[in-house]
Design an enzyme around this catalytic site. Structure first.
Site, short mmCIF file in Angstrom:
data_model
loop_
_atom_site.label_atom_id
_atom_site.label_comp_id
_atom_site.label_asym_id
_atom_site.label_seq_id
_atom_site.Cartn_x
_atom_site.Cartn_y
_atom_site.Cartn_z
N GLY A 1 5.10 11.11 10.84
CA GLY A 1 4.70 10.17 11.88
C GLY A 1 4.74 10.76 13.28
O GLY A 1 4.31 10.11 14.23
N ARG B 1 -1.11 14.31 -11.24
CA ARG B 1 -0.02 14.09 -12.21
C ARG B 1 -0.17 12.69 -12.78
O ARG B 1 -1.00 11.92 -12.33
CB ARG B 1 1.31 14.19 -11.48
N ARG C 1 8.32 -2.93 -10.17
CA ARG C 1 9.33 -1.87 -10.27
C ARG C 1 10.73 -2.47 -10.14
O ARG C 1 11.09 -3.00 -9.09
CB ARG C 1 9.11 -0.82 -9.19
N LYS D 1 5.24 1.75 -3.30
CA LYS D 1 4.63 0.66 -4.04
C LYS D 1 5.72 -0.12 -4.78
O LYS D 1 6.66 0.49 -5.31
CB LYS D 1 3.65 1.22 -5.07
N HIS E 1 -4.72 -0.80 -0.91
CA HIS E 1 -4.57 0.50 -1.55
C HIS E 1 -5.15 0.37 -2.94
O HIS E 1 -4.64 -0.39 -3.76
CB HIS E 1 -3.08 0.89 -1.62
#
Lengths: 456, 80
Positions: free
Chosen positions: A166, A293, A339, A237, A209
């Site tokens: 940033g 990946r 998650r 996320k 996104h």
């Protein structure tokens, strides 16, 4: 070339997922572990396990020599890197190949090319994939750059080419601001990075996104449709779904075709994800980066397409062609993944490692729980906080959200604080129900709804 | 002189400096005040400051930089 024994150079829930896929393919499995992970589920499930160092990741999971030594000693003929750790380390991929072992993923050269922001952006442009509008390389002349900014449209982001974390970023809302801020950004970048070079990028104010799952075998390249991961906290996320409810079928086809074009341009081999920002207002999408990946959120794609992404990855690494052709890839219904992290959402997501007490795993139709838990397991504090992923699928997004709420209520995880209460609250949030979200939506919502986040 | 023990509130890894290239927050023998940062604990990739809860002088650090620690473990002794 047919593989017989695969070493898993990772830990946690993804190691468990890779072991499951490998066993179904008839491969023997070797789990490497740090001394903190001796009791892990993956170590217990693998055919063999090798300790490779102390808890600190840089002395174990990131130690290339230690991983290769374990592979040689056990006679593993393939290494799966999972995500994180060495998964996108080109030197590791090169070292594995040099040791005569199959790396489950693309070559070091492809990882290098797609891992560098500037060269990935260039590859995208060459493949005809739109990138975020901005300057072509470094700004030489301030007045000319300001005219370019006016053409792109304010606000614009002024970024340091050598930047990171940033630093050196300024947002200019007008030409006047631009002329005042650009020299400041340049001197900050000069001081921080020894390079005052700047470039320009359009600010996409309300972006989603959206990312496309791709698979390649070096000859054939396909997409498995998209995922939307707009619900993020600190750029992490927390909730992912497939397909995105925001895309028209026309935009979806073009977006996915652009991802395939980029995969083909680098002759991709393995599973990869091409990430985009999607602007609801204009319907435009812009390439941001490629991950070379498997991703945490891969199960939502598996749920709607029925494709086993891990199995494809391993088969392709073993020299087989993709088992599906593009025309055979279809999707059905809707899937959501949340998650489950060892963090207390009622205490600013403070990490909460501990010992797993009574454990109740949700089940029933359309429910999948990929995790690393068992009763009595002491969660090590040394790694990230992801305990598992709850994935639900149903005929429609609306039904998937209902199923998610039901499954979250079934999940019992004593002894830890987890993010489960967050998802119960999100599954009732009107904007989530209507799908009216973007990447900056979650953080203000968390501030305004802190009372809904406690586990009581 | 009373000895005060600063204990870990969290499990994780203890660091004596804010970043690998920085000097230590405090050395043994340094004066400390309540509220001073004497170290960091990294737990699940997030960093939390270890704050002195006493005034005095640091007599000893009981763990090394980058050691793994458990909650309740003594990190430092302060003589006040």
């Amino acid at each position: 070339m047919s593989l017989s024994k695969i070493l898993i150079a990772n830990r946690g829930e993804i190691a468990v997922r890779i072991i499951r896929a490998a066993k179904e393919l008839g491969l023997k499995t070797v789990q490497v572990y740090s001394s903190a992970d001796e009791t892990s589920l993956a170590v217990q499930m693998a055919d063999e396990a090798v300790e490779i160092g102390p808890p600190a990741a840089k002395k174990s999971y990131l130690d290339i020599d230690a991983v290769l030594k374990a592979a040689r000693e056990t006679g593993a003929d393939a290494i799966h890197p999972g995500y994180g750790f060495l998964a996108e380390n080109a030197e590791f991929a090169d070292a594995v190949a040099a040791a005569g072992i199959t790396f489950v993923g693309p070559s070091g050269d492809v990882i290098r090319r797609m891992g560098d922001k500037a060269s990935a952006r260039q590859a995208a442009t060459e493949a005809g994939v739109p990138t975020v509008p901005g300057s072509q390389g470094v700004i030489d002349d301030l007045n000319e750059a300001c005219r370019l900014a006016e053409n792109i449209g304010f606000p614009v982001m002024i970024k340091a080419t050598a930047g990171g974390g940033g630093r050196g970023i300024r947002i200019a809302n007008s030409a006047g601001e631009f002329m005042a801020l650009a020299p400041q950004a340049s001197s900050e970048a000069e001081a921080a990075f020894g390079d005052g070079g700047l470039y320009l990028e359009k600010v996409i104010e309300r972006a989603r996104h959206i990312e496309v799952q791709i698979l390649g075998d070096g000859e054939n390249f396909i997409h498995c449709y998209e995922r939307e991961c707009s619900l993020q906290r600190r750029r992490q996320k927390v909730w992912e779904e497939a397909p995105s409810a925001a895309l028209s079928s026309d935009v979806r086809e073009r977006l996915c075709a652009s991802a395939v074009a980029l995969a083909a341009a680098v002759r991709y081999k393995g599973a990869g994800t091409i990430e985009y920002l999607y602007d609801d207002a204009s319907g435009d999408y812009y390439f941001i980066e490629m991950n070379t990946r498997i991703q945490v959120e891969h199960p939502v794609t598996e749920s709607i397409t029925g494709i086993d992404l891990l199995a494809e990855m391993i088969a392709v690494a073993g020299g087989q062609p993709l088992s599906v052709r593009q025309e055979d890839v279809t999707y059905r219904g809707h899937a959501i993944e949340v998650r489950i992290n060892a963090e207390d959402p009622a205490a600013n997501f403070m990490p909460f490692p501990g010992v797993v007490g009574d454990l109740r795993i949700p089940g029933g139709p359309g429910v999948r729980f990929d995790h690393m838990l068992y009763q009595g397991y002491q969660i090590p504090p040394f790694y990230d906080s992801l305990l598992g992923k709850l994935i639900v699928s149903a005929d429609s997004r609306e039904k998937a959200i209902i199923r998610l709420k039901r499954a979250i209520c079934e999940l019992g995880l004593d002894g830890l604080k987890t993010t489960a209460p967050l998802f119960k609250a999100l599954a009732e949030a009107p904007d989530v129900l209507s799908g009216d979200v973007h990447t900056k939506w979650l953080e203000p919502w968390l501030e305004a709804n802190s009372d809904k986040l406690s586990s009581q | 002189m009373a000895i005060h023990e600063v204990r870990a509130m969290l499990p994780g890894v203890f660091y004596r400096k804010p970043a690998p290239s920085d000097p230590n927050y405090k050395e043994e023998g340094d004066a400390v005040s309540k509220g001073d940062v004497i170290g960091l604990i990294e737990v699940m990739k997030s960093f939390h400051e270890v704050i002195s809860d006493a005034d005095g002088t640091i007599r000893a650090f009981k763990v090394e930089n980058e050691d793994a620690i458990m909650p309740g473990q003594v990190l430092a002794e302060i003589e006040g």
